[in-house]
Design an enzyme around this catalytic site. Structure first.
Site, PDB file in Angstrom:
ATOM      1  N   ALA A  54       9.096   4.811  -2.567  1.00  0.00           N
ATOM      2  CA  ALA A  54      10.407   5.399  -2.847  1.00  0.00           C
ATOM      3  C   ALA A  54      10.863   5.088  -4.263  1.00  0.00           C
ATOM      4  O   ALA A  54      11.322   5.977  -4.992  1.00  0.00           O
ATOM      5  CB  ALA A  54      11.436   4.892  -1.831  1.00  0.00           C
ATOM      6  N   GLU A  74      11.511  -5.502  -9.204  1.00  0.00           N
ATOM      7  CA  GLU A  74      10.707  -5.911  -8.043  1.00  0.00           C
ATOM      8  C   GLU A  74      10.783  -7.432  -7.890  1.00  0.00           C
ATOM      9  O   GLU A  74      10.531  -8.172  -8.839  1.00  0.00           O
ATOM     10  CB  GLU A  74       9.251  -5.461  -8.242  1.00  0.00           C
ATOM     11  CG  GLU A  74       8.243  -6.062  -7.288  1.00  0.00           C
ATOM     12  CD  GLU A  74       8.547  -5.740  -5.834  1.00  0.00           C
ATOM     13  OE1 GLU A  74       8.644  -6.708  -5.029  1.00  0.00           O
ATOM     14  OE2 GLU A  74       8.683  -4.543  -5.502  1.00  0.00           O
ATOM     15  N   ARG A 333       3.295   6.405  18.842  1.00  0.00           N
ATOM     16  CA  ARG A 333       3.053   4.965  18.692  1.00  0.00           C
ATOM     17  C   ARG A 333       3.701   4.132  19.798  1.00  0.00           C
ATOM     18  O   ARG A 333       3.077   3.215  20.324  1.00  0.00           O
ATOM     19  CB  ARG A 333       3.566   4.490  17.325  1.00  0.00           C
ATOM     20  CG  ARG A 333       2.667   4.901  16.175  1.00  0.00           C
ATOM     21  CD  ARG A 333       3.269   4.502  14.845  1.00  0.00           C
ATOM     22  NE  ARG A 333       2.309   4.683  13.758  1.00  0.00           N
ATOM     23  CZ  ARG A 333       2.592   4.483  12.477  1.00  0.00           C
ATOM     24  NH1 ARG A 333       3.808   4.119  12.125  1.00  0.00           N
ATOM     25  NH2 ARG A 333       1.657   4.656  11.561  1.00  0.00           N
TER      26      ARG A 333
END
Length: 506
Positions: A54, A74, A333
């Site tokens: 993203a 980050e 899932r």
């Protein structure tokens, strides 16, 4: 694949409307404050927190839309976040490879598949927005240099084959090219930079952030906190909270530290926490997805996960207590994870089931050699040897394999209703490859609520919080109860691109 142009021309979004170990259980909370009187240490045009799918897509799109000073922050020492170790699986409808393979698909079909998995509480508008622009996001990866296997896969819960996979079989095949593209475009990237809170203007708008520099994850060290003004706003692309054991146990007490996790250590949720404190709406936090393709024989996402994902359509999952199938191997899932967790011995202890595949079919995936090499998968020349190794009753196992092969021949599975299209002519025959299955915490459906402009909604007004955008797993409510595999990368990238476009238009 890297030179393909899926769009025919560049056509950006229009119509806005497996790491081992458990991270610290309770990360220190960031604290937001008023910006009045704050001394700004730096000023940037576009500020993005998080360097996964993203964040990288947002940075590229913002630059393409005219931003001159884009910064990605980050908190870890490496870039890519949890995205770098995901499976590298990208679902998109109506792609050139589908046309080549004769697969009929559409945005409506992909959305319908996701709504079914979401069990009535998924956000159709957001799912549709992502599906409509998934090919554009896929094109961004190709433009950056990502390479994909020359075949499509049909993952669990998908009604058709629509999933691309990187040739390196992990998300780094996308994050690394996108990171390099960011740097070519002049995007500034900062690691060891931890978000410490928002700085908020008089009208409640986000005008900047507090950022701790020289941050070392998991270590007790001060680092310097600086105030960064964001002229156009802040895009939060900070990921999920699957490694935050306290938070996930608050939602589901069974998800203790003993339960494995496929996520990178930094997936601890501080960015999400702070948006809640600012007034963001929490959505679906209790829906935490476990991956049914994971193995108890290795840490994190490992090699078995991608091996299993590829092989499920033409394999049989066997309960070792009974020697029989116990699920549709390509159901969604949650359905499969729940079925696996029910596989128990006579005393009720966990008895991880096995996935049996013909070696001639499994070997087409590069991970097959790896699972055998690293002793997390096994190869057998006979069903007798297989049954003996896993202590599976032989007669029922032989009968089940024979019965399943008839389903392959008839292209119909009356036992569990499995779509047999991808199993055509792929019989379960010796030699076999076998792995053990057991779910691991993989994805958090919950997070902050956004609209189709990637704006974060305020819990009191229902309107967008000015200057604040979010994209990716930090957002909640999009997928409902269960996310379909290979749908996170298009979601992250499309909403990252969307956030950038919204910010540049504001």
């Amino acid at each position: 694949m890297s030179n393909n142009n899926l769009l025919g021309r560049r056509n950006f979004i229009k119509g806005m409307g497996a790491a081992a170990g458990v991270a610290m259980a309770a990360p220190a909370l960031a604290i937001s404050e008023k910006a009045d009187g704050v001394k700004w240490d730096q000023q940037v045009e576009v500020l993005i927190i998080g360097s996964g799918f993203a964040g990288l897509a947002a940075a590229i799109e913002a630059t393409r839309k005219g931003a001159k000073d884009v910064h990605i922050y980050e908190k870890m020492s490496y870039f890519g976040g949890n995205s770098a170790i995901n499976g590298g699986l990208f679902a998109a409808p109506d792609t050139p490879m589908q046309k080549t393979e004769g697969v009929k698909d559409s945005v409506d079909t992909m959305v319908a598949d996701q709504l079914a998995a979401g069990r009535g509480i998924a956000d159709e508008a957001l799912l549709r927005h992502v599906a409509e622009h998934a090919v554009e996001a896929l094109q961004m990866t190709l433009d950056a240099g990502s390479e994909y296997h020359p075949y499509l896969q049909q993952l669990g819960g998908h009604s058709v084959a629509r999933t691309y996979q990187t040739t390196v079989s992990c998300g780094a095949g996308i994050t690394q090219p996108l990171l390099q593209e960011c740097r070519k475009l002049g995007v500034h990237t900062h690691n060891r930079a931890k978000f410490e809170g928002f700085l908020v203007g008089d009208k409640g708008e986000v005008v900047g952030v507090k950022m701790r520099q020289n941050y070392h994850f998991g270590e007790d060290q001060p680092g310097e906190v600086i105030n960064i003004r964001a002229k156009r706003g802040v895009i939060m692309a900070t990921g999920g909270f699957a490694q935050n054991v306290n938070l996930r146990m608050a939602q589901d007490p069974t998800l203790t530290a003993e339960v494995g996790c496929t996520n990178a250590p930094g997936a601890t949720g501080e960015g999400m926490y702070e948006m809640f404190r600012l007034g963001a709406i929490p959505v679906h936090l209790a829906h935490i997805q476990s991956g049914p393709w994971a193995s108890p024989d290795e840490g994190g996402f490992g090699y078995v996960s991608n091996y299993s994902i590829y092989n499920f359509p033409h394999s049989v999952a066997i309960d070792r207590l009974t020697g029989k199938r116990f699920m549709n191997e390509i159901a969604d899932r949650k359905t499969r994870a729940d079925a696996e967790l029910n596989c128990r011995d006579a005393q009720g202890n966990a008895l991880p089931p096995i996935l049996i595949t013909s070696y001639k079919d499994s070997k087409k995936h590069p991970n097959t050699k790896k699972v055998i090499k690293y002793n997390v998968g096994w190869k057998f020349d006979s069903v007798e040897a297989l049954a003996k190794h896993f202590d599976v009753p032989l007669a029922p196992l032989k009968a089940q394999i024979a019965e399943y092969n008839e389903y392959v021949k008839a292209q119909n599975d009356p036992q569990f209703g499995k779509n047999m299209t991808e199993a055509k002519d792929k019989y379960i025959e010796a030699p076999f490859t076998v792995v053990r299955l057991w779910p691991k915490v993989h994805y958090c459906q919950g997070g902050v609520q956004i609209n189709t402009n990637a704006e974060v909604k305020d819990s009191f007004t229902g309107q967008a919080i000015p200057g604040l955008y979010a994209a990716g797993e930090v957002c909640g409510g999009i997928h409902g109860v269960s996310r379909l595999g290979s749908c996170s990368i298009p979601e992250c990238m499309v909403m990252g691109m969307t956030a950038a476009r919204s910010m540049m238009k504001a």
